[in-house]
Motif scaffolding. Structure first.
Motif, short mmCIF file in Angstrom:
data_model
loop_
_atom_site.label_atom_id
_atom_site.label_comp_id
_atom_site.label_asym_id
_atom_site.label_seq_id
_atom_site.Cartn_x
_atom_site.Cartn_y
_atom_site.Cartn_z
N LYS A 93 44.55 42.28 37.26
CA LYS A 93 44.22 43.30 38.26
C LYS A 93 43.95 42.66 39.61
O LYS A 93 44.41 43.12 40.65
CB LYS A 93 42.97 44.08 37.83
N PHE A 94 43.17 41.57 39.58
CA PHE A 94 42.79 40.95 40.84
C PHE A 94 43.98 40.32 41.54
O PHE A 94 44.09 40.38 42.78
CB PHE A 94 41.69 39.91 40.61
N SER A 95 44.95 39.74 40.71
CA SER A 95 46.15 39.15 41.31
C SER A 95 46.97 40.22 42.02
O SER A 95 47.40 40.03 43.17
CB SER A 95 47.03 38.49 40.23
N LEU A 96 47.11 41.38 41.37
CA LEU A 96 47.85 42.47 42.01
C LEU A 96 47.16 42.88 43.31
O LEU A 96 47.79 43.08 44.35
CB LEU A 96 47.93 43.67 41.07
N TYR A 97 45.80 42.99 43.25
CA TYR A 97 45.02 43.37 44.42
C TYR A 97 45.19 42.35 45.52
O TYR A 97 45.36 42.68 46.69
CB TYR A 97 43.55 43.50 44.00
N TYR A 98 45.21 41.06 45.12
CA TYR A 98 45.25 39.97 46.09
C TYR A 98 46.56 39.95 46.87
O TYR A 98 46.58 39.72 48.07
CB TYR A 98 45.06 38.65 45.34
N VAL A 99 47.66 40.22 46.16
CA VAL A 99 48.94 40.23 46.87
C VAL A 99 49.24 41.60 47.46
O VAL A 99 50.31 41.82 48.02
CB VAL A 99 50.11 39.79 45.96
N GLY A 100 48.30 42.55 47.31
CA GLY A 100 48.45 43.84 47.98
C GLY A 100 49.23 44.86 47.19
O GLY A 100 49.70 45.83 47.76
N LEU A 101 49.36 44.68 45.89
CA LEU A 101 50.12 45.65 45.10
C LEU A 101 49.24 46.71 44.45
O LEU A 101 49.75 47.65 43.87
CB LEU A 101 50.92 44.92 44.01
N SER A 102 47.92 46.49 44.52
CA SER A 102 47.03 47.48 43.89
C SER A 102 45.74 47.57 44.71
O SER A 102 45.42 46.65 45.47
CB SER A 102 46.72 47.04 42.46
N ARG A 103 45.01 48.71 44.55
CA ARG A 103 43.75 48.80 45.25
C ARG A 103 42.57 48.55 44.32
O ARG A 103 41.42 48.54 44.73
CB ARG A 103 43.62 50.17 45.90
N ASP A 104 42.91 48.36 43.01
CA ASP A 104 41.85 48.11 42.03
C ASP A 104 41.60 46.62 41.93
O ASP A 104 42.47 45.84 41.58
CB ASP A 104 42.30 48.69 40.67
N LYS A 105 40.34 46.24 42.26
CA LYS A 105 40.00 44.83 42.33
C LYS A 105 39.72 44.24 40.96
O LYS A 105 39.69 43.02 40.78
CB LYS A 105 38.72 44.72 43.16
#
Ligand code: SF4
Ligand code: SF4
Ligand code: SF4
Ligand code: SF4
Ligand code: FES
Lengths: 153, 486
Positions: free
Chosen positions: A24-36
């Motif tokens: 989840k955090f990797s997706l959030y980090y690259v801007g693909l998700s808003r869930d941290k």
């Protein structure tokens, strides 16, 4: 044998949390998700925002002429459910407000952080912090705050 | 008018029997109907200036002040109609137009009738929006009195007290209308011996007491009925204390003030200033442990010291500050152990026509009833209560004292005694009235009351004489009956 399987199960849960949150955090980090995901706050460098309703340590306020706002009326001590406010009043010979506190102590070790003292004060002399949660001490008695500590910036 | 004719009147639909000539406000109060008042005080001549006490009387067109109206046979009175409530509200509004409303810094708050009546009758915001009249605050009147003209409601109780009761007439009303204030006559200060009563009778916070000022809010005080020990009249008092835990960590003050308690047969409504302001010895300079030649010792060591004197000739000097029960207990103990007994007491002092009497001890009469006389002896050992100055210069001096004094080294043994506020008992005053004082505080340190110290003596001397206060009270009453019967 049963115990062994339980341990494996436990480790599985831990591993799942790690992987899911890392994902989840990797997706959030690259801007693909808003869930941290669930991430530990790096206190003290990083601080969570406090809610506006939070009440923390007390402050005594001063008037424009530098005199404490407090007139030692004991209203806060009367309202306090924890009975943790101790006031010693004295005559203020040079001020039209005849009365002032000689000593004003709050035992924060006993305080319930209910905010009744703030509500009760007729002079708006006492308020409570909302942002600074640092209140830890090595000795209980250091949690008894006096005028000096209560007025420190 | 004692012994006057009994008559019947009707107050708020209730039939009330009272004496002809009683004031209506008093008749109602005796019957349990409280009529609000500012200027009326039972102990002063009525003045009728505040108009708070108006009542309706059947047959009269207008309400009348109940503090100025004597009762008449068959009167029908109403004290709480809507019209009267409306009237009281207006009286209050009028007073409050010029009141500073500084309740947060006013010592009277919490026992202020102006506050109470405001909650009972008014509860309205101010309509008068002009600037409030400014008057002198913090005026020093002499002794412990501070006057605040802004808070004063001009009820003239203080003026009347100094006229009707002490007769010293230091105060008067000056100026007129809204500018009026109470002031000292030229060149006068209040110096009489009953000045503290002014603080009690002032219905608001216009007169405050320097000794109590700002020390404590009144609602934190516990009130214990007691008797003043400073002269043989034995005025009925209340001891106001606070023993809050956090407070006691930082301050050793436990007693905050002494107030009079009404007893028409003894002291009326008043007490003298000596009785009011001499309470400091209860908390200050107390002896907290047994001592031997100026050094602190334990109770066990004290017991050992006592056993050393067994076999010597002993005289105990009981004091006129001990209760009836303690005196009779110690007398028995002395009889059992064949000790001689005498009495010590404070020397005589000033007296006046109002309350104070010459004898400055609370229980000289009690000692008299038990036949304890003031005499000296030269036995080898003397056991002295309360007054070290009376110890004869003997080889061995044993003392039972409450407060420290200069040469404590010269004493073989000193035991710490509880003061009157820390125990219960009875004293017999100069009129022969037995009056009870109650326990307001725990004894400080290791102090014990004189009865338990007696038990300690009995134990050390190897006899059995348990201290039972109630038993001793009954025993004293027997002696008292013999004495008063003869
Ligand atoms: S927050 Fe509550 S408990 Fe704490 S001092 Fe104020 S009134 Fe007392
Ligand atoms: S209520 Fe306010 S003015 Fe009164 S004693 Fe407390 S802090 Fe001081
Ligand atoms: S006299 Fe009564 S009403 Fe006036 S300031 Fe004092 S407490 Fe308040
Ligand atoms: S000082 Fe008190 S007793 Fe005297 S007139 Fe004023 S309110 Fe009444
Ligand atoms: S009490 Fe009657 S007029 Fe004041």
């Amino acid at each position: 044998m049963k115990l062994f399987w339980e341990a494996i199960k436990g480790l599985g849960i831990t591993a799942r949390h790690l992987i899911v949150n890392l994902w989840k955090f990797s997706l959030y980090y690259v801007g693909l998700s808003r869930d941290k995901g669930v991430v530990t706050v790096e206190y003290p460098e990083e601080r969570r925002e406090t809610f506006p309703r939070v009440r923390l340590r007390h402050r005594l306020l001063r008037r424009e002429d530098g005199r404490l706002r407090c007139v030692a009326c004991f209203m806060c001590a009367t309202a306090c459910p924890a009975e943790c406010i101790y006031i010693e009043a004295e005559e203020d010979p040079d001020h039209p407000l005849e009365k002032r506190p000689r000593q004003f102590l709050i035992d924060l070790g006993k305080c319930a952080y209910c905010g009744f003292c703030v509500e009760a004060c007729p002079e708006d002399a006492i308020r409570m912090d909302v942002h600074i949660p640092e209140l830890a001490e090595y000795e209980r008695d250091n949690l008894i705050y006096d005028i000096e500590k209560l007025t420190k910036k | 008018m004692p012994g006057g004719k009994r008559i019947k009147i009707i107050i708020d639909g209730r039939e009330v029997e009272t004496e002809a000539g009683t004031l209506l406000i008093k008749a109602a109060e005796d019957a349990g109907i409280y009529i609000p008042r500012f200027c009326y005080h039972e102990g002063l001549r009525p003045d009728g200036n505040c108009r708070m006490c108006l009542v309706e009387i059947e047959g009269l067109r207008k309400p009348v002040p109940s503090c100025m109206t004597p009762v008449k046979e068959g009167m029908i009175v109403r004290t709480n109609t809507p019209a009267l409530q409306e009237h009281r509200k207006k009286v209050l509004e009028f007073i409050l137009t010029s009141h500073p409303m500084d309740c947060p810094i006013c010592d009277q708050a919490g026992e202020c009738v102006l506050q109470d009546y405001y909650f009972d009758y008014d509860l309205e915001d101010r309509r008068y929006l002009e600037d409030r009249e400014r008057k002198p605050k913090r005026v020093y009147w002499g002794k412990n009195l501070i006057y605040d003209a802004e808070r004063c409601i001009l009820c003239r109780r203080c003026v009347r007290f100094l006229d009707n009761v002490t007769g010293t007439r230091e105060l008067g009303v000056f100026e007129r209308g809204i500018h009026s204030y109470i002031g000292l006559f030229d060149g006068k200060k209040i110096e009489n011996d009953y000045s503290g009563n002014l603080v009690d009778i002032c219905p608001v916070g216009a007169i405050t007491d320097l000794d109590f000022r700002f020390k404590m809010r009144v609602w934190f005080l516990d009130r214990t009925p007691s008797i003043c020990p400073f002269c043989a009249r034995g005025c009925n008092i209340e001891i106001h204390t606070n023993t809050d835990r956090l407070r006691n960590r930082f301050s050793s003050q436990r007693v905050f003030r002494i107030k009079p308690r009404k007893n028409q047969d003894v002291n009326g409504w008043w007490i003298c200033d000596e009785g009011r302001y001499s309470y400091k010895f209860i908390d200050e300079g107390r002896i907290l442990h047994p001592m031997s030649n100026g050094r602190k010792i334990t109770w066990e060591a004290a017991g050992k010291k006592l056993r050393e004197i067994i076999g010597n000739e002993i005289r105990v000097y009981l004091s006129a500050w001990m209760s009836n029960e303690e005196l009779i207990y110690w007398k028995r103990l002395a009889d059992l152990l064949q000790w001689k007994v005498s009495l010590v007491k404070r020397p005589d002092g000033d007296e006046d026509k109002l309350l104070r009497v010459k004898d400055k001890n609370p229980n000289t009469t009690g000692a008299k009833i038990l036949g304890i006389k003031e005499e000296r002896g030269n036995e080898e050992v003397s056991v002295v209560f309360h007054f070290p100055e009376f110890a004869p210069e003997q080889r061995i001096k044993i003392g039972i004292f409450t407060n420290e004094f200069p040469d404590m080294e010269g004493w073989e043994l000193i035991l710490p005694a509880a003061v009157f506020a820390e125990k219960e008992g009875h004293w017999t005053n100069f009129q022969g009235k037995i009056q009870k004082f109650q326990k307001a505080l725990e004894p400080l340190g290791e102090a014990m009351d004189e009865g338990r110290i007696g038990e300690f003596f009995a134990g050390a001397f190897g006899i059995e004489l348990p201290w039972d206060r109630q038993e001793m009270e009954r025993e004293f009453l027997k002696e008292y009956k013999k004495w008063s019967g003869s």
